[in-house]
Design an enzyme around this catalytic site. Structure first.
Site, short mmCIF file in Angstrom:
data_model
loop_
_atom_site.label_atom_id
_atom_site.label_comp_id
_atom_site.label_asym_id
_atom_site.label_seq_id
_atom_site.Cartn_x
_atom_site.Cartn_y
_atom_site.Cartn_z
N CYS A 1 59.22 -84.50 5.50
CA CYS A 1 59.73 -83.77 4.32
C CYS A 1 58.87 -82.56 3.97
CB CYS A 1 59.81 -84.71 3.12
SG CYS A 1 60.77 -86.18 3.47
N HIS B 1 59.78 -81.12 -3.44
CA HIS B 1 60.66 -81.85 -2.52
C HIS B 1 61.59 -82.74 -3.34
CE1 HIS B 1 62.20 -84.41 0.52
NE2 HIS B 1 61.41 -85.44 0.24
N ASN C 1 68.09 -86.84 -0.75
CA ASN C 1 66.87 -86.42 -0.05
C ASN C 1 67.26 -85.90 1.33
OD1 ASN C 1 64.49 -86.27 1.40
ND2 ASN C 1 63.69 -88.25 0.70
O1 UT7 Z 1 61.11 -88.20 1.23
C1 UT7 Z 1 59.94 -88.89 1.48
C2 UT7 Z 1 59.43 -89.50 0.31
N1 UT7 Z 1 60.31 -90.56 -0.16
C3 UT7 Z 1 60.22 -90.91 -1.41
O2 UT7 Z 1 59.48 -90.26 -2.12
C4 UT7 Z 1 60.94 -92.11 -1.92
C5 UT7 Z 1 60.00 -92.91 -2.80
N2 UT7 Z 1 60.54 -94.12 -3.37
C6 UT7 Z 1 61.53 -94.14 -4.28
O3 UT7 Z 1 62.13 -93.13 -4.60
C7 UT7 Z 1 61.84 -95.45 -4.96
O4 UT7 Z 1 60.82 -96.38 -4.70
C8 UT7 Z 1 63.21 -96.07 -4.55
C9 UT7 Z 1 64.33 -95.25 -5.13
C10 UT7 Z 1 63.32 -96.12 -3.05
C11 UT7 Z 1 63.33 -97.48 -5.11
O5 UT7 Z 1 63.17 -97.48 -6.51
P1 UT7 Z 1 62.21 -98.53 -7.22
O6 UT7 Z 1 62.29 -98.29 -8.67
O7 UT7 Z 1 60.86 -98.38 -6.57
O8 UT7 Z 1 62.90 -99.89 -6.89
P2 UT7 Z 1 62.30 -101.15 -6.13
O9 UT7 Z 1 62.12 -100.86 -4.68
O10 UT7 Z 1 61.13 -101.64 -6.92
O11 UT7 Z 1 63.47 -102.21 -6.30
C12 UT7 Z 1 63.81 -102.75 -7.59
C13 UT7 Z 1 64.96 -103.71 -7.42
C14 UT7 Z 1 64.77 -104.72 -6.30
O12 UT7 Z 1 65.36 -105.94 -6.72
P3 UT7 Z 1 64.42 -107.14 -7.27
O13 UT7 Z 1 63.49 -107.47 -6.15
O14 UT7 Z 1 63.73 -106.58 -8.48
O15 UT7 Z 1 65.42 -108.20 -7.60
C15 UT7 Z 1 65.60 -104.16 -5.17
O16 UT7 Z 1 66.07 -105.14 -4.28
O17 UT7 Z 1 66.15 -102.97 -7.08
C16 UT7 Z 1 66.75 -103.54 -5.91
N3 UT7 Z 1 67.42 -102.47 -5.19
C17 UT7 Z 1 68.67 -102.08 -5.41
N4 UT7 Z 1 69.59 -102.52 -6.29
C18 UT7 Z 1 70.78 -101.89 -6.29
C19 UT7 Z 1 66.90 -101.70 -4.20
N5 UT7 Z 1 67.81 -100.80 -3.78
C20 UT7 Z 1 68.92 -101.01 -4.53
C21 UT7 Z 1 70.18 -100.41 -4.59
N6 UT7 Z 1 71.07 -100.87 -5.48
N7 UT7 Z 1 70.52 -99.38 -3.78
#
Ligand code: UT7
Length: 334
Positions: free
Chosen positions: A113, A261, A291
């Site tokens: 990225c 980004h 992204n």
């Molecule tokens: O481009 C390179 C750089 N990339 C980035 O900068 C991306 C960085 N990361 C992020 O943007 C975020 O971490 C994400 C958007 C990927 C995820 O958001 P988060 O707030 O960190 O969520 P999480 O991974 O902590 O997941 C929270 C919950 C989980 O469920 P439990 O374990 O709390 O029951 C996930 O399973 O959300 C669940 N979950 C979803 N639910 C509905 C994960 N993906 C989804 C989804 N829809 N698509």
């Protein structure tokens, strides 16, 4: 040293739009979750047979028109991508052919990225060495070619697109569109391979070659430990922005527009908040494109110029963070 100027910008995204409502039909997710966690509402998806070089060439033509230049004038073609058309030839060679050119210096670079910012510094170095150079730099991705549509933690995040700039040296050139050219003042680039496994696409590459007939597994696609990457992204972009401003004797108050980004609106807002840049001076378009990795900064830059958010005298701070890890920042005075 001969100064390098951005004298044209352009971007291109595929026609097809995939909305959050569409994704609700593919994986267990919701518009509410995607919007509140990422800010993304929709993303553009390449058509079957549409490759990174197609998007790159389309963006390049728009950047050339914006610069008031003909493709013939180009001396160098640089493409930042992690999703090239193929291992070889390089995407940049294919873009060259699609622009009807031969015998230019063409090469790809992979800094995920942050690839566009790495390319900007390459272009600045080329202009310093060859003041007559006229460089096309494109960030182009078909990330959906490496998206696992069964993994809801990643498939909602990515989109396809390309953003291009034309760079040349002094004397300060005008642009075809009449918009001001931007002098690249400085770039500060960093990398750290120790977190490689947190954001990776490895299947089919030399560490994991496929055997003929082998079924493609999850490692063929983007895998990411989202929370870890989130924290590192915020911390790294905040710190590199502070460092580049300090070494140029500038403060955040001097920045007219911060273009980070576009991975997640919460990351973008956190970086803006930590730096102390008012929300109206932070550019966000992740809601419409998702992204797009190496394409995200040049798409945002082109769109910001198109919308009149960058005018004569504007100081623009670009920053990115991505797989590798790689990160960086660039200062451009328009
Ligand atoms: O481009 C390179 C750089 N990339 C980035 O900068 C991306 C960085 N990361 C992020 O943007 C975020 O971490 C994400 C958007 C990927 C995820 O958001 P988060 O707030 O960190 O969520 P999480 O991974 O902590 O997941 C929270 C919950 C989980 O469920 P439990 O374990 O709390 O029951 C996930 O399973 O959300 C669940 N979950 C979803 N639910 C509905 C994960 N993906 C989804 C989804 N829809 N698509």
């Amino acid at each position: 040293m001969t100064n390098a100027y951005i004298r044209g910008t352009g971007f291109h995204v595929p026609d097809r739009i995939l909305t959050n409502a569409d994704l609700e039909k593919i994986v267990e997710t919701s518009d509410e979750w995607i919007t509140s966690r990422t800010g993304i509402k929709e993303r553009h998806i390449a058509a079957k047979g549409e490759a990174a070089s197609d998007l790159a060439a389309a963006a390049a033509k728009k950047a050339l028109a914006d610069a008031g230049m003909e493709a013939e004038e180009l001396t160098h073609i640089l493409v930042a991508t992690v999703t090239p058309d193929c291992y070889t030839p390089a995407c940049s060679c294919l873009v060259q052919a699609k622009l009807g050119l031969t015998h230019r210096i063409a090469m790809d670079l992979n800094a995920a990225c942050s690839g566009f910012l790495y390319g900007l510094e390459q272009a600045r170095a080329i202009v310093a060495l060859k003041p007559e150079a006229k460089i096309l730099l494109v960030g182009a991705e078909i990330l959906t070619s490496r998206t696992n549509w069964e993994d809801r933690t990643t498939c909602v995040l990515f989109g396809d697109g390309a953003g291009a700039v034309i760079i040349s040296g002094e004397p300060a050139p005008g642009t075809g569109s009449g918009r001001p050219a931007g002098r690249i003042l400085d770039s500060l680039l960093c990398s750290d391979g120790s977190g490689a496994d947190l954001l990776v696409i490895s299947g089919g590459a030399s560490s994991e070659p496929y055997a003929t007939g082998q079924v493609v597994g999850p490692s063929h696609y983007i895998r990411m430990k989202g929370q870890d990457v989130f924290k590192l992204a915020v911390r790294s972009m905040e710190s590199v922005c502070k460092d580049i401003l300090a070494r140029n004797g500038l403060s955040v108050d001097d920045v007219d527009l911060l273009i980070p980004h576009q991975a997640n609106s919460r990351i973008i807002e956190a970086v803006g908040r930590k730096l102390g840049v008012a929300a109206e001076r932070v550019f966000i378009n992740v809601d419409r494109y998702g992204n797009t990795s190496a394409a995200s900064v040049p798409i945002a830059l082109a769109e910001a110029r198109q919308q009149g958010r960058i005018t004569e005298g504007s100081l623009v701070l670009l920053t990115a963070f991505g797989g590798g890890f790689t990160w960086g920042a660039s200062l451009v005075r328009f």
